[in-house]
Design a protein around this motif. Structure first.
Motif, PDB file in Angstrom:
ATOM      1  N   LEU A 164     -12.588   0.054   9.319  1.00  0.00           N
ATOM      2  CA  LEU A 164     -13.157   1.344   8.956  1.00  0.00           C
ATOM      3  C   LEU A 164     -12.832   2.391  10.017  1.00  0.00           C
ATOM      4  CD1 LEU A 164     -15.184   3.080   7.198  1.00  0.00           C
ATOM      5  CD2 LEU A 164     -16.959   2.217   8.756  1.00  0.00           C
ATOM      6  N   PHE A 165     -13.116   2.086  11.272  1.00  0.00           N
ATOM      7  CA  PHE A 165     -12.864   3.024  12.361  1.00  0.00           C
ATOM      8  C   PHE A 165     -11.363   3.275  12.526  1.00  0.00           C
ATOM      9  CE2 PHE A 165     -16.946   1.304  14.592  1.00  0.00           C
ATOM     10  CZ  PHE A 165     -17.729   1.894  13.618  1.00  0.00           C
ATOM     11  N   ALA A 166     -10.569   2.198  12.481  1.00  0.00           N
ATOM     12  CA  ALA A 166      -9.120   2.326  12.662  1.00  0.00           C
ATOM     13  C   ALA A 166      -8.499   3.213  11.582  1.00  0.00           C
ATOM     14  CB  ALA A 166      -8.461   0.948  12.657  1.00  0.00           C
ATOM     15  N   ASN A 167      -8.928   3.046  10.337  1.00  0.00           N
ATOM     16  CA  ASN A 167      -8.370   3.854   9.251  1.00  0.00           C
ATOM     17  C   ASN A 167      -8.780   5.315   9.366  1.00  0.00           C
ATOM     18  OD1 ASN A 167      -6.873   1.820   8.052  1.00  0.00           O
ATOM     19  ND2 ASN A 167      -8.616   1.087   6.893  1.00  0.00           N
ATOM     20  N   ASN A 168      -9.990   5.572   9.804  1.00  0.00           N
ATOM     21  CA  ASN A 168     -10.410   6.959  10.001  1.00  0.00           C
ATOM     22  C   ASN A 168      -9.653   7.605  11.153  1.00  0.00           C
ATOM     23  OD1 ASN A 168     -12.719   8.123   8.206  1.00  0.00           O
ATOM     24  ND2 ASN A 168     -13.085   5.920   8.373  1.00  0.00           N
ATOM     25  N   ILE A 169      -9.376   6.844  12.189  1.00  0.00           N
ATOM     26  CA  ILE A 169      -8.573   7.361  13.302  1.00  0.00           C
ATOM     27  C   ILE A 169      -7.171   7.717  12.801  1.00  0.00           C
ATOM     28  CG2 ILE A 169      -7.415   6.696  15.455  1.00  0.00           C
ATOM     29  CD1 ILE A 169     -10.113   5.220  16.157  1.00  0.00           C
ATOM     30  N   LYS A 170      -6.568   6.863  11.974  1.00  0.00           N
ATOM     31  CA  LYS A 170      -5.247   7.158  11.414  1.00  0.00           C
ATOM     32  C   LYS A 170      -5.273   8.445  10.593  1.00  0.00           C
ATOM     33  CE  LYS A 170      -3.754   2.346  11.133  1.00  0.00           C
ATOM     34  NZ  LYS A 170      -3.481   1.216  10.225  1.00  0.00           N
ATOM     35  N   LEU A 171      -6.316   8.603   9.786  1.00  0.00           N
ATOM     36  CA  LEU A 171      -6.418   9.820   8.974  1.00  0.00           C
ATOM     37  C   LEU A 171      -6.560  11.063   9.852  1.00  0.00           C
ATOM     38  CD1 LEU A 171      -8.681   8.455   6.128  1.00  0.00           C
ATOM     39  CD2 LEU A 171      -6.355   9.351   5.847  1.00  0.00           C
TER      40      LEU A 171
ATOM     41  N   LEU B   9      -1.662   9.563   3.595  1.00  0.00           N
ATOM     42  CA  LEU B   9      -0.720  10.088   4.577  1.00  0.00           C
ATOM     43  C   LEU B   9       0.684  10.249   4.009  1.00  0.00           C
ATOM     44  CD1 LEU B   9      -1.993   8.216   7.753  1.00  0.00           C
ATOM     45  CD2 LEU B   9      -2.379  10.609   7.115  1.00  0.00           C
ATOM     46  N   PHE B  10       1.131   9.279   3.220  1.00  0.00           N
ATOM     47  CA  PHE B  10       2.472   9.378   2.650  1.00  0.00           C
ATOM     48  C   PHE B  10       2.532  10.370   1.483  1.00  0.00           C
ATOM     49  CE2 PHE B  10       2.995   5.566   5.173  1.00  0.00           C
ATOM     50  CZ  PHE B  10       4.237   5.800   5.751  1.00  0.00           C
ATOM     51  N   GLU B  11       1.445  10.541   0.778  1.00  0.00           N
ATOM     52  CA  GLU B  11       1.378  11.553  -0.277  1.00  0.00           C
ATOM     53  C   GLU B  11       1.496  12.947   0.336  1.00  0.00           C
ATOM     54  OE1 GLU B  11      -1.897  12.396  -3.684  1.00  0.00           O
ATOM     55  OE2 GLU B  11      -1.492  10.282  -3.231  1.00  0.00           O
ATOM     56  N   LEU B  12       0.841  13.159   1.458  1.00  0.00           N
ATOM     57  CA  LEU B  12       0.939  14.446   2.147  1.00  0.00           C
ATOM     58  C   LEU B  12       2.331  14.649   2.755  1.00  0.00           C
ATOM     59  CD1 LEU B  12      -2.553  14.490   3.857  1.00  0.00           C
ATOM     60  CD2 LEU B  12      -1.787  16.029   2.026  1.00  0.00           C
TER      61      LEU B  12
ATOM     62  N   PHE C 157       4.883   7.821  10.709  1.00  0.00           N
ATOM     63  CA  PHE C 157       5.289   6.425  10.821  1.00  0.00           C
ATOM     64  C   PHE C 157       4.657   5.754  12.046  1.00  0.00           C
ATOM     65  CE2 PHE C 157       9.556   7.675   8.663  1.00  0.00           C
ATOM     66  CZ  PHE C 157       8.960   7.624   7.422  1.00  0.00           C
ATOM     67  N   LYS C 158       4.567   6.478  13.162  1.00  0.00           N
ATOM     68  CA  LYS C 158       3.939   5.931  14.365  1.00  0.00           C
ATOM     69  C   LYS C 158       2.448   5.657  14.148  1.00  0.00           C
ATOM     70  CE  LYS C 158       6.953   8.250  17.679  1.00  0.00           C
ATOM     71  NZ  LYS C 158       7.025   9.354  18.643  1.00  0.00           N
ATOM     72  N   ILE C 159       1.806   6.518  13.377  1.00  0.00           N
ATOM     73  CA  ILE C 159       0.367   6.375  13.118  1.00  0.00           C
ATOM     74  C   ILE C 159       0.076   5.143  12.284  1.00  0.00           C
ATOM     75  CG2 ILE C 159      -1.586   7.423  11.888  1.00  0.00           C
ATOM     76  CD1 ILE C 159      -0.346  10.187  12.785  1.00  0.00           C
ATOM     77  N   VAL C 160       0.880   4.887  11.270  1.00  0.00           N
ATOM     78  CA  VAL C 160       0.570   3.795  10.340  1.00  0.00           C
ATOM     79  C   VAL C 160       1.055   2.425  10.797  1.00  0.00           C
ATOM     80  CG1 VAL C 160       0.432   5.319   8.343  1.00  0.00           C
ATOM     81  CG2 VAL C 160       2.599   4.180   8.868  1.00  0.00           C
ATOM     82  N   LYS C 161       1.941   2.368  11.764  1.00  0.00           N
ATOM     83  CA  LYS C 161       2.436   1.038  12.170  1.00  0.00           C
ATOM     84  C   LYS C 161       1.455   0.273  13.004  1.00  0.00           C
ATOM     85  CE  LYS C 161       4.920   1.999  16.358  1.00  0.00           C
ATOM     86  NZ  LYS C 161       5.988   1.633  17.172  1.00  0.00           N
TER      87      LYS C 161
END
Length: 179
Positions: free
Chosen positions: A28-35, A159-162, A175-179
């Motif tokens: 949950l936290f990791a995905n919000n940080i990515k966003l 992220l990829f839609e944007l 790409f760096k954010i999602v890896k």
């Protein structure tokens, strides 16, 4: 579909001890940080709320660290829309596609989503970036929001839609954010 001209990220009530008892809190936290990182890389607006921080505590440090200068909007209502400060700030952005994350999914996220949709916003619920104290309540919240008409999405999908294309100058950042 999301566009950079219409999207705003809203994070609801990631606070104190409540955040620590969420289902799958690490993801949950990791995905919000990515966003947050993705929206910042794309220079898109972010809003954050806190439900009665004097009782529940402030936004958790790992999110505040990423948010930089974004100031949380304090509220007492379960629906963010019902709070005048939130409502006025969101309206001032003139963006109609809300990327919605937060806790608890079946309470504040749910009530906010319904109010936003009934006021002309398209809600994109990021299912891997919302949670509740129990898996059942998380799932009930997601299903209720979906049934009410929200778009169901995930962190990477947003992220990829944007981004839209690997040729975009911001592609390396995403790409760096999602890896």
């Amino acid at each position: 579909m999301l566009s950079r001209t219409a999207a705003v990220l809203i994070l609801i009530d990631f606070q104190g001890k409540l955040a620590q008892v969420m289902v799958d809190k690490e993801d949950l936290f990791a995905n919000n940080i990515k966003l947050i990182q993705g929206f910042k890389a794309l220079n898109l607006p972010i809003m954050v709320t806190e439900q009665m921080p004097e009782k529940l505590g402030p936004t958790i440090p790992q999110l505040m660290q990423e948010l930089g200068g974004v100031q949380p909007i304090t509220k007492e209502t379960f629906s963010c829309w019902a709070d005048a400060s939130f409502h006025d700030h969101l309206e001032s952005l003139t963006r109609r596609h809300v990327v919605l994350t937060g806790i608890e999914c079946h309470i504040c996220v749910y009530q906010t989503a319904l109010d936003l949709m009934s006021n002309g916003y398209t809600v994109h619920l990021v299912t891997d970036a919302v949670s509740s104290r129990t898996p059942e309540n998380r799932e009930v919240g997601i299903q209720a929001i979906k049934s009410a008409g929200a778009q169901i999405t995930s962190t990477e999908m947003v992220l990829f839609e944007l981004l839209r294309t690997a040729a975009d100058p911001k592609a390396k950042d995403i790409f760096k954010i999602v890896k």
